[in-house]
Motif scaffolding. Structure first.
Motif, PDB file in Angstrom:
ATOM      1  N   GLY A   1       9.906   3.239   3.554  1.00 29.62           N
ATOM      2  CA  GLY A   1      10.526   2.408   2.735  1.00 29.62           C
ATOM      3  C   GLY A   1       9.808   1.719   1.770  1.00 29.62           C
ATOM      4  O   GLY A   1      10.042   1.158   0.803  1.00 29.62           O
ATOM      5  N   ASP A   2       8.535   2.038   1.950  1.00 33.59           N
ATOM      6  CA  ASP A   2       7.264   1.385   0.965  1.00 33.59           C
ATOM      7  C   ASP A   2       6.897   2.725   0.085  1.00 33.59           C
ATOM      8  O   ASP A   2       6.683   3.471   0.316  1.00 33.59           O
ATOM      9  N   GLY A   3       6.598   2.198  -1.357  1.00 31.69           N
ATOM     10  CA  GLY A   3       5.853   2.979  -2.190  1.00 31.69           C
ATOM     11  C   GLY A   3       4.271   2.701  -2.035  1.00 31.69           C
ATOM     12  O   GLY A   3       3.999   1.285  -1.557  1.00 31.69           O
TER      13      GLY A   3
ATOM     14  N   VAL B   1      -9.133  -8.313   6.551  1.00 31.61           N
ATOM     15  CA  VAL B   1      -8.471  -7.159   7.001  1.00 31.61           C
ATOM     16  C   VAL B   1      -7.097  -7.427   6.645  1.00 31.61           C
ATOM     17  O   VAL B   1      -6.106  -8.090   7.003  1.00 31.61           O
ATOM     18  N   ASP B   2      -6.559  -6.582   5.242  1.00 31.64           N
ATOM     19  CA  ASP B   2      -5.176  -6.473   4.635  1.00 31.64           C
ATOM     20  C   ASP B   2      -4.623  -5.557   5.509  1.00 31.64           C
ATOM     21  O   ASP B   2      -4.626  -4.343   5.357  1.00 31.64           O
ATOM     22  N   THR B   3      -3.718  -6.035   6.384  1.00 30.80           N
ATOM     23  CA  THR B   3      -3.118  -4.950   7.521  1.00 30.80           C
ATOM     24  C   THR B   3      -1.588  -4.765   7.026  1.00 30.80           C
ATOM     25  O   THR B   3      -0.873  -5.477   6.960  1.00 30.80           O
ATOM     26  N   TRP B   4      -1.452  -3.357   6.992  1.00 32.13           N
ATOM     27  CA  TRP B   4      -0.088  -3.072   6.673  1.00 32.13           C
ATOM     28  C   TRP B   4       0.589  -2.316   7.704  1.00 32.13           C
ATOM     29  O   TRP B   4      -0.020  -1.489   8.426  1.00 32.13           O
TER      30      TRP B   4
ATOM     31  N   GLN C   1       4.870  -2.634  10.086  1.00 33.92           N
ATOM     32  CA  GLN C   1       6.277  -2.865   9.929  1.00 33.92           C
ATOM     33  C   GLN C   1       6.908  -3.323  11.522  1.00 33.92           C
ATOM     34  O   GLN C   1       6.097  -2.695  12.471  1.00 33.92           O
ATOM     35  N   THR C   2       7.897  -3.916  11.453  1.00 36.26           N
ATOM     36  CA  THR C   2       8.487  -4.019  12.788  1.00 36.26           C
ATOM     37  C   THR C   2       8.667  -2.873  13.204  1.00 36.26           C
ATOM     38  O   THR C   2       8.496  -2.796  14.572  1.00 36.26           O
ATOM     39  N   GLU C   3       9.174  -1.661  12.730  1.00 33.67           N
ATOM     40  CA  GLU C   3       9.393  -0.460  13.252  1.00 33.67           C
ATOM     41  C   GLU C   3       7.926   0.515  13.711  1.00 33.67           C
ATOM     42  O   GLU C   3       8.170   1.139  14.424  1.00 33.67           O
TER      43      GLU C   3
ATOM     44  N   GLY D   1       4.978  -1.733  -2.522  1.00 34.39           N
ATOM     45  CA  GLY D   1       6.138  -2.544  -2.074  1.00 34.39           C
ATOM     46  C   GLY D   1       7.372  -1.706  -1.737  1.00 34.39           C
ATOM     47  O   GLY D   1       7.153  -0.750  -1.842  1.00 34.39           O
ATOM     48  N   ARG D   2       8.512  -2.465  -1.420  1.00 35.61           N
ATOM     49  CA  ARG D   2       9.600  -1.858  -1.061  1.00 35.61           C
ATOM     50  C   ARG D   2      10.260  -1.014  -2.143  1.00 35.61           C
ATOM     51  O   ARG D   2      10.479  -1.531  -3.064  1.00 35.61           O
ATOM     52  N   VAL D   3      10.821   0.410  -1.922  1.00 35.44           N
ATOM     53  CA  VAL D   3      11.518   0.898  -2.918  1.00 35.44           C
ATOM     54  C   VAL D   3      12.883   1.118  -2.678  1.00 35.44           C
ATOM     55  O   VAL D   3      13.767   1.630  -3.194  1.00 35.44           O
TER      56      VAL D   3
ATOM     57  N   HIS E   1       9.075 -12.743   4.826  1.00 35.21           N
ATOM     58  CA  HIS E   1      10.145 -12.308   5.699  1.00 35.21           C
ATOM     59  C   HIS E   1      11.061 -11.289   4.754  1.00 35.21           C
ATOM     60  O   HIS E   1      11.425 -11.277   3.851  1.00 35.21           O
ATOM     61  N   ARG E   2      11.635 -10.296   5.790  1.00 34.25           N
ATOM     62  CA  ARG E   2      12.200  -9.361   5.153  1.00 34.25           C
ATOM     63  C   ARG E   2      13.687  -9.662   5.260  1.00 34.25           C
ATOM     64  O   ARG E   2      14.178 -10.073   6.129  1.00 34.25           O
ATOM     65  N   MET E   3      14.213  -9.303   3.962  1.00 31.71           N
ATOM     66  CA  MET E   3      15.743  -9.644   3.905  1.00 31.71           C
ATOM     67  C   MET E   3      16.361  -8.491   3.079  1.00 31.71           C
ATOM     68  O   MET E   3      15.719  -7.878   2.121  1.00 31.71           O
TER      69      MET E   3
HETATM   70  O1  PRX Z   1       6.731  -4.154   2.513  1.00 31.94           O
HETATM   71  C1  PRX Z   1       6.027  -3.817   3.554  1.00 31.94           C
HETATM   72  C2  PRX Z   1       5.697  -5.117   3.942  1.00 31.94           C
HETATM   73  O2  PRX Z   1       6.404  -5.711   4.779  1.00 31.94           O
HETATM   74  C3  PRX Z   1       7.294  -4.679   5.250  1.00 31.94           C
HETATM   75  C4  PRX Z   1       7.417  -4.679   6.740  1.00 31.94           C
HETATM   76  O3  PRX Z   1       8.217  -5.993   7.251  1.00 31.94           O
HETATM   77  P1  PRX Z   1       8.264  -6.319   8.688  1.00 31.94           P
HETATM   78  O4  PRX Z   1       9.053  -5.394   9.408  1.00 31.94           O
HETATM   79  O5  PRX Z   1       9.008  -7.738   8.495  1.00 31.94           O
HETATM   80  O6  PRX Z   1       6.811  -6.465   9.212  1.00 31.94           O
HETATM   81  C5  PRX Z   1       5.810  -7.383   8.581  1.00 31.94           C
HETATM   82  C6  PRX Z   1       4.540  -7.698   9.455  1.00 31.94           C
HETATM   83  C7  PRX Z   1       4.039  -6.314   9.922  1.00 31.94           C
HETATM   84  C8  PRX Z   1       6.429  -3.638   4.878  1.00 31.94           C
HETATM   85  O7  PRX Z   1       7.594  -2.465   4.833  1.00 31.94           O
HETATM   86  N1  PRX Z   1       4.100  -5.322   4.253  1.00 31.94           N
HETATM   87  C9  PRX Z   1       3.659  -5.721   5.479  1.00 31.94           C
HETATM   88  N2  PRX Z   1       2.457  -5.845   5.678  1.00 31.94           N
HETATM   89  C10 PRX Z   1       1.917  -5.480   4.275  1.00 31.94           C
HETATM   90  C11 PRX Z   1       3.226  -5.536   3.622  1.00 31.94           C
HETATM   91  N3  PRX Z   1       3.117  -5.265   2.225  1.00 31.94           N
HETATM   92  C12 PRX Z   1       1.905  -5.073   1.641  1.00 31.94           C
HETATM   93  N4  PRX Z   1       0.550  -5.230   2.325  1.00 31.94           N
HETATM   94  C13 PRX Z   1       0.580  -5.454   3.696  1.00 31.94           C
HETATM   95  N5  PRX Z   1      -0.482  -5.581   4.273  1.00 31.94           N
END
Ligand code: PRX
Length: 632
Positions: free
Chosen positions: A485-487, A395-398, A400-402, A500-502, A511-513
């Motif tokens: 914020g993602d494409g 499960v490739d889960t997408w 965000q913190t939000e 990825g992020r745009v 880790h988000r930076m």
């Molecule tokens: O760019 C996406 C990437 O992580 C970002 C969110 O980061 P954060 O708030 O730290 O949360 C991470 C854990 C939920 C997104 O905007 N991202 C997260 N999951 C994936 C991903 N990019 C590609 N595939 C994913 N499964």
């Protein structure tokens, strides 16, 4: 219990219902929980302001749903299983009964320290059970937790304590991580020395028992505070939209912002997504390797699994200690059924060779997950073949913190999987791809900016102390949409692939930076005039950090200067933000309006200097040659 989808037909039906009648769909899920008072209205929303209320008027306490409601049916089942850093040390486990009692004791201790509903409580702790207990204790009494990952520096911690005006900081003495014993309370002491006036108490948990400085006006031992506390604590009545927690995350500009999640919607969505994405069954052992300092740990180590009555494992250590077989040894030892980790860990372990994973029995694994960053095809295939043995769907889960919970994912054994694709939206999640002009990109086989056009229960409510920032960042780019914020790309069958992020956010080892954040840190070095930070493809980390730095005076010893730059970033943000590459440059390519041309910097950082496009319109085109020559 919340719905658990079992077949493709059920998924399709649930998805359709959730879109046609979202209120009815989510009300039905919400009814499976314990409420102190039923809600008056399921949903009220306006993305313009934004103002989003789920289960309006409902009263609840999330810990009654995580703990009390399981006591009768699964009181003696393990709730939390804790695996130590050092495999020779003892495993710790709490049954639901024991966890309930311990959370109540901690809640009573917090109360006796003067903490009450609405107060902000900062955690700066390693992966010890007291962190999960402390977080739940806050929720029990209605205090708002703000967990700060224990790898952040004192200065980053101080910023977060001040932004949320926390009344108390809960920490450990030290953190056992691999072969290291890392000071934790010392960092808190240093942060407090930076003027965190709101903090009246530091509650310190004795973890390794190492020497620490003690300030008798502030410091209290965790074990002393809990010592004679009763094991019963009435759960505070919370409004569905009362804040549950704040979690800081980076954006493209400014300092990290405090993402706010509220009680009712977060509870419903984390439980629903946990049950469906991991297909947890009674008796299973579920392990998410994240740290509770990030959203993944909040939603899928603590809240989601406990709400669903699962056995959730917490791991104190790192994937490579004492050796590169540790993850698989732990899966074998605890007969793990669902395993959830980040691509960066998968790539790092893949690089160590197959023998580590082949040594252990992984036959209990039913579902394996990935989160935090795009997973490349090679890593996906290795994970699928070597870890899942082709039997445990990935499960490739997408998310965000939000978003609070998983929004795009395959459902294991129900929907199909495809390398690099997070695949399908969860029920209730209405995705849209937009172009830069604000038009929806329709059809399949297309790419665009990923947005969501309807609220799901765990959507961000505000950014702490600055609601306008929340509106601006997430709800102003496209009318009536949440912008991620993602494409993303939608393939011919409607599966989503995250590109990825745009924006100017980079993702280093998941880790988000914010690039601006790292630049500000670099600029604190006295000999730096200006800097620019970009991401570049990195084999293990996904993205690495590449910093271009203009020194004030000529630099005699470049290596020593670069070392200092890395050090200053570690000091201001934390070691995770240290640039992988630092290039000393005489200037930065700028447009005539003074904007840094990051496109050029990104290309050079990725090693591609062949076609930089038209640079003649730059204010200082000559700089490009110098940058190309000095590229790392
Ligand atoms: O760019 C996406 C990437 O992580 C970002 C969110 O980061 P954060 O708030 O730290 O949360 C991470 C854990 C939920 C997104 O905007 N991202 C997260 N999951 C994936 C991903 N990019 C590609 N595939 C994913 N499964």
């Amino acid at each position: 219990m919340t719905l658990q989808i079992k077949t493709l037909a059920q998924y399709k039906e649930a998805y359709q219902n959730s879109v046609e009648n979202p209120e009815a769909f989510w009300a039905e899920q919400a009814e499976t929980f314990t409420w102190k008072k039923q809600w008056d209205k399921t949903l009220e929303w306006d993305f313009k302001t934004p103002d989003i209320k789920w289960f309006k008027g409902g009263k609840l306490n999330i810990t009654e749903n995580c703990l009390d409601r399981h006591l009768e049916t699964r009181g003696d089942q393990t709730a939390i299983l804790w695996e130590p850093n050092n495999p020779a040390n003892d495993v710790i486990s709490y049954t639901y009964k024991e966890l309930h009692a311990e959370v109540c004791r901690a809640a009573n201790a917090l109360k006796s320290l003067g903490i009450k509903k609405g107060d902000r409580v900062c955690f700066y702790m390693p992966m010890v059970t007291e962190l999960a207990i402390g977080v739940l204790a806050c929720a029990r009494i209605g205090a708002i937790h703000s967990v700060v990952f224990a790898g952040f520096s004192a200065s980053a911690l101080a910023d977060r304590i001040k932004d949320a005006t926390c009344n108390i900081v809960i920490c450990s003495d030290y953190n056992s991580r691999g072969a290291k014993n890392i000071p934790v309370k010392k960092v808190v002491d240093d942060a407090l020395a930076m003027g965190c006036d709101s903090v009246k108490t530091v509650l310190a948990h004795k973890n390794t028992g190492g020497e620490i400085a003690w300030n008798k006006d502030l410091d209290v031992w965790w074990h002393e505070a809990l010592y004679d506390q009763p094991t019963h604590c009435e759960a505070e009545e919370m409004d569905s939209e009362d804040m549950l927690f704040i979690l800081y995350t980076s954006g493209s500009t400014g300092k990290p912002k405090g993402v706010v999640h509220t009680c009712g919607g977060y509870m419903v969505y984390t439980c629903f997504s946990f049950r469906n994405v991991f297909q947890y069954q009674d008796g299973d052992v579920y392990w998410c390797t994240a740290d509770i300092g990030w959203i993944t740990g909040h939603s899928y180590i603590v809240y989601g699994p406990l709400l669903a009555g699962a056995t959730t494992m917490m791991f104190e250590g790192i994937p490579t200690y004492p050796d590169a077989g540790r993850f698989w040894e732990v899966c074998d030892k605890h007969k793990v059924n669902q395993f959830y980790t980040a691509p960066t860990a998968i790539r790092a372990l893949m690089a160590k060779g197959d023998e580590w994973v082949e040594k252990y029995d992984l036959s209990t694994l039913k579902v394996i997950g990935s989160v935090g960053e795009p997973i490349n095809e090679e890593a996906w295939n290795w994970y699928n073949e070597k870890v899942g043995k082709g039997n445990a769907p990935i499960v490739d889960t997408w998310w965000q913190t939000e978003t609070g919970g998983i929004l795009i994912t395959p459902l294991p054994g129900i929907t199909d999987t495809k390398p690099c694709y997070a695949s399908y939206p969860m029920p209730g999640v209405q995705l849209v791809l937009m172009d830069a002009d604000g038009n929806e990109v329709e059809g399949n086989g297309v790419e665009g900016l990923l947005c969501v056009k309807f609220p799901w229960p765990s959507i961000i409510r505000t950014t702490y102390g600055d609601h306008e920032r929340c509106r601006q960042v997430y709800f102003s780019s496209f009318e009536n949409m949440y912008f991620t914020g993602d494409g993303a790309r939608r393939d011919g069958d409607g599966r989503y692939r995250i590109i990825g992020r745009v924006d100017d956010v980079i993702n280093v080892s998941g880790h988000r930076m914010g690039t601006a954040e790292v630049e500000n840190a670099i600029n604190e070095h006295p000999n730096v005039v200006e800097s620019a930070v970009v991401g570049f493809p990195h084999e293990i980390k996904g993205q690495g950090i590449y910093a271009y730095v203009i020194p004030n005076q000529s630099v005699a010893d470049e290596q020593a200067f670069i070392k200092e730059i890395r050090k200053v970033v570690a000091k201001v943000i934390g070691p995770i933000a240290k640039p992988d590459e630092v290039q000393v440059v005489p200037g930065l390519p700028k447009t005539r309006s003074g904007k840094i041309m990051r496109r050029i910097l990104r290309k050079v950082a990725s090693g591609d200097v062949s076609n930089l496009g038209d640079v003649s319109t730059l204010l200082n085109p000559e700089i490009v040659e110098a940058i190309k020559e000095g590229a790392k």
